[in-house]
Motif scaffolding. Sequence first.
Motif, short mmCIF file in Angstrom:
data_model
loop_
_atom_site.label_atom_id
_atom_site.label_comp_id
_atom_site.label_asym_id
_atom_site.label_seq_id
_atom_site.Cartn_x
_atom_site.Cartn_y
_atom_site.Cartn_z
N ASP A 377 1.01 -1.35 0.31
CA ASP A 377 0.25 -0.30 0.02
C ASP A 377 0.98 1.69 -0.07
N PHE A 378 2.08 1.19 -0.05
CA PHE A 378 3.12 2.25 -0.08
C PHE A 378 2.89 3.33 -0.76
N GLU A 379 2.50 4.28 -0.90
CA GLU A 379 2.32 5.20 -2.25
C GLU A 379 3.64 6.37 -2.23
N SER A 380 4.71 6.74 -2.78
CA SER A 380 5.82 7.66 -2.56
C SER A 380 4.18 9.42 -3.17
N SER A 381 5.67 10.52 -3.04
CA SER A 381 4.33 11.80 -3.46
C SER A 381 4.39 11.60 -4.60
N SER A 382 4.96 11.02 -5.83
CA SER A 382 5.60 10.75 -7.27
C SER A 382 4.38 10.09 -7.27
N GLY A 383 3.17 9.34 -6.34
CA GLY A 383 2.83 7.66 -7.04
C GLY A 383 4.19 6.54 -7.03
N GLN A 384 4.62 6.34 -6.31
CA GLN A 384 5.69 4.92 -6.84
C GLN A 384 5.90 4.64 -5.26
N SER A 385 6.54 3.32 -5.60
CA SER A 385 6.11 2.40 -4.68
C SER A 385 7.48 2.46 -4.00
N SER A 386 8.69 3.27 -3.91
CA SER A 386 9.70 2.95 -3.88
C SER A 386 10.25 4.92 -3.46
N ILE A 387 11.19 4.74 -3.01
CA ILE A 387 11.38 6.48 -2.45
C ILE A 387 13.12 6.42 -3.15
N LYS A 388 13.47 7.18 -4.14
CA LYS A 388 14.91 7.48 -4.16
C LYS A 388 15.53 8.38 -3.28
N CYS A 389 16.93 7.91 -2.99
CA CYS A 389 17.78 8.53 -1.77
C CYS A 389 19.29 7.44 -2.15
N ASN A 390 19.96 7.40 -1.15
CA ASN A 390 21.59 7.40 -1.09
C ASN A 390 21.80 6.40 -0.01
N VAL A 391 23.00 4.96 -0.60
CA VAL A 391 23.49 5.01 0.92
C VAL A 391 24.75 5.06 0.36
N LYS A 392 25.55 6.21 0.94
CA LYS A 392 26.85 6.35 0.99
C LYS A 392 27.05 7.28 -0.73
N ALA A 393 27.73 7.06 -1.21
CA ALA A 393 28.15 7.37 -2.57
C ALA A 393 27.01 6.82 -3.58
N ALA A 394 26.51 5.87 -3.03
CA ALA A 394 25.42 4.78 -4.29
C ALA A 394 24.26 5.39 -4.55
N ASP A 395 23.30 5.48 -4.86
CA ASP A 395 22.17 5.40 -5.32
C ASP A 395 21.14 4.44 -5.92
N GLY A 396 19.84 4.92 -5.55
CA GLY A 396 19.83 3.44 -5.26
C GLY A 396 18.09 4.18 -5.42
N ASN A 397 17.25 3.20 -4.97
CA ASN A 397 15.50 3.11 -4.48
C ASN A 397 15.83 2.36 -3.25
N LEU A 398 14.36 3.02 -2.55
CA LEU A 398 14.16 2.36 -1.16
C LEU A 398 12.84 1.23 -1.12
N TYR A 399 12.13 0.22 -0.81
CA TYR A 399 11.12 0.28 -1.00
C TYR A 399 10.68 -0.57 -0.28
N PRO A 400 9.40 0.63 0.67
CA PRO A 400 8.85 -0.29 2.34
C PRO A 400 8.63 -0.90 2.13
N LEU A 401 8.29 -2.17 2.79
CA LEU A 401 7.60 -3.35 2.53
C LEU A 401 6.74 -3.56 3.67
N GLU A 402 5.94 -4.74 3.58
CA GLU A 402 4.98 -4.35 4.26
C GLU A 402 5.94 -5.46 5.60
N LYS A 403 6.96 -6.10 5.92
CA LYS A 403 7.88 -6.97 6.66
C LYS A 403 9.58 -6.16 6.76
N SER A 404 9.88 -5.46 6.10
CA SER A 404 11.07 -4.84 5.50
C SER A 404 10.88 -4.18 5.49
#
Length: 557
Positions: A377-404
Amino acid sequence: MSGTTQWENIFHGLDTTPGKLRMSQGGLGWKPSVGEGSTITIPADQMASFQWIRVARNYQLAISLNKDRDTPSSAQTNPRRTNFDGFVRDDYEGLSSHIREYFNKPLETKEVSTRGWNWGQAKISNHDVQFLVRDKLAFELPLAHLANSNIAKTEVSMEFLNPEQQQPGANTGSSDANGSKSRRGKGDQLVEMRLYVPGQATKDDASDAGSAADGEDNNDETAAEAFHEALKSKADIGQVAGDSIVVFKEVLVLTPRGRYDIDVFNTFIRLRGKTYDYKILYSSMNKLFLLPKADEIHVMLVIGLDPPIRQGQTRYPYLVLQFPREEEMDAELNLDEQTIQEKYDGKLKKRYEEPTFRIVTNIFKVLSGQKVATPTDFESSSGQSSIKCNVKAADGNLYPLEKSLLWVSKQPVYVPYSEVHQAILSRVGGAVASSKTFDLRVATKSGTDHTFQSISREELDRLKAWLAERKVRVKNEMAEETGGLAAAAAAGLLSDDDEEMGPAGGADEDEDSEEDADFNADSDSDGGSPSEASSDEDADGGYEDDGDERPKKKRKD
């Protein structure tokens, strides 16, 4: 007819439990002395030769077999060997006479090199890799335990299965509930070995490729390449004996990056690339995630692996496969309807005409026995199921799932909510330049922290509410940074006009100062902090004074 001869405290293969070995005219049998274990029996007509070898556990009786006792003769390609350790030196004479009496075969003595040299000759037989020093055996490695082989110029690396995967009952594809407990009590295990193989070799020299063959000038194949190809052939790494269920061609794998052909077998999959090949057991697949990419064009299948696959010193605990969402394929499984119904409970289809990612996901789900996690059910401000963010110097997408929480990039980060101690929301340094983003630091109960950086400020309320619903303790340090004006600051953080808070003591006039964008014209006379009013002062220094500014100066005096 002769009777039966028995030896005590004999180990079978890599088993750590001693047992009793009995030998008679009809064959040989071994049974563990304590605990529950399988009994090994070998008929006399299946034993081809016997060898006496000095090993770590005293002396070993190595028996070469005419055929694999557990595999139908139609599928058998190479002879196999079984070992029994624990004999003492005085057992040689009696064992040799009984083998000659019962089976009419000699007990050959194989000399072992004790020079300790790390250079010599590598030979590949039908069942193991032998390393010889001056024609004496230094060590040997069973080909059945070889999981993968890679080559880099003149260096050939061999990767080996885990101990629980080397036992016959472990390659069934089902996970062992007691596997994690039994693993703790085991010692060190060989996982990788690298051999430097110089020189040139012809294909005929593949079995002796470990020696530095002179080769002809017109032969482009090196000894390392010949040795590598011989390993893949003998150990069934490249072309596996037996028919595959289905083959997926040219699948894009983001981690480890490359395009691979995926051969699907009953108990494992084979990834075949241009440089690397991998054999992955279904029992090592412990997580499956099907995730849409933010571009709405591709879909990713993330597979968690334990143990992870390796490329040299790099470990990959996750496979990330990418498929075009609209790509479809027509696939027919190499299984009959009876096998599908009986072995797989009808969960597979004989024929598929669906999007490729659905076919691959369904097959992996059934064969590995793992559930597939998808965004809910998670929906970002742009209507996606993930959030763009970085871990250290690498960019990626964070998926808030039901259990993790699952962050997907080259090396995914997996954080189950059950292991989270607390989630901390903070703003980097509190500077105006970073006011539109914030960081999420997840502190786990094990003491490991994961920081997801540069998350858009618009996702704050959604992410905080989502974590709170999952009973995750959330600490909002952003509210503490802005004091009692958290609500006003939250609105101001989204606008560059908030920079007019620069002069000291101007907090009482913030609500009225939004329209006064040129207050900095006389800021050089206020004595305000240089760090707060330096950049915009120069930009608007020539603007005329407004009457709204004078009460502020007067109040300051």
